[in-house]
Design a protein around this motif. Sequence first.
Motif, PDB file in Angstrom:
ATOM      1  N   TYR A 139       0.836  -1.197   0.000  1.00 30.48           N
ATOM      2  CA  TYR A 139       0.000   0.000   0.000  1.00 30.48           C
ATOM      3  C   TYR A 139       0.873   1.251   0.000  1.00 30.48           C
ATOM      4  O   TYR A 139       0.486   2.286  -0.527  1.00 30.48           O
ATOM      5  N   ILE A 140       2.039   1.139   0.603  1.00 27.48           N
ATOM      6  CA  ILE A 140       2.956   2.282   0.664  1.00 27.48           C
ATOM      7  C   ILE A 140       3.948   2.153  -0.485  1.00 27.48           C
ATOM      8  O   ILE A 140       4.910   1.386  -0.415  1.00 27.48           O
ATOM      9  N   ASN A 142       7.025   2.726  -2.517  1.00 30.97           N
ATOM     10  CA  ASN A 142       8.336   3.298  -2.153  1.00 30.97           C
ATOM     11  C   ASN A 142       9.091   3.837  -3.355  1.00 30.97           C
ATOM     12  O   ASN A 142      10.290   4.091  -3.297  1.00 30.97           O
ATOM     13  N   SER A 166      -0.012   1.455  -6.638  1.00 36.28           N
ATOM     14  CA  SER A 166      -0.830   1.432  -5.431  1.00 36.28           C
ATOM     15  C   SER A 166      -2.041   2.340  -5.571  1.00 36.28           C
ATOM     16  O   SER A 166      -3.171   1.960  -5.212  1.00 36.28           O
TER      17      SER A 166
END
Length: 244
Positions: free
Chosen positions: A167-168, A170, A178
């Motif tokens: 979800y995060i 990077n 995402s």
Amino acid sequence: MILTVDVGNTRIKAAVFEGDTALENFVFEKKELEKKIEIILKKFPDCTDLVAASVGQIEKEAFLTFENVLKIHFLTHEDAFPFANKYATPKTLGIDRMVLAAGAVLQFPQKNRLVIDAGTCITYDFIDENDNYLGGAISPGLRLRYESMHNFTARLPLLTLEAPVSYIGNSTTQAMHSGVVNGFVYEIDGFIDEYRRQFSNFIIILTGGDAEFLAKRLKNTIFANSNFLLESLSQTYQYKIDND
């Protein structure tokens, strides 16, 4: 045997039916239409009818080439459908959405039904347990979301569909995946939750090119069938014959 043809915004899907049974499914590009139908008819020479939901940007003449070997049928708003159309602008309701609604009514009688078609656009169509078509929603599909970020920004790349790692995100790429995929899933689950709050005796049908990708990511229980439109075409045509 009946050959059903769905002309979408990007590709053509087709299937051969004997009764309610699909014998084989086909997917091909628009430019391949005539060649592919010739191949299908050689494999299934007992086909007697061709039923199309929409001709999209393909001229009807491309289908009429086969008039000497098939009965050609283009479903229209004037045909018999197994629901009452309560849309405020019924003539603007896409024939593909009408066919999906008809399939939902015929396959799942006496239920509240939400049909979600995840293709170039995602459409939501609601038919209540009394067979009233009430409307729904339309929003951009997965591919359009990727394309719009690329086309309307200066530096975001054009990506193809990919499951996000987290979800995060990077990286910019992972952040885009995402945003597109998780945002899409949240949207669908949000719509379903709202319908569930208002209606009981409920079934959700998920179809379209991205149905299989999405099915395992949704929290709600759904009936996923990527070929639901083709099945619905066959059933709607039979309903038309029985009710004309």
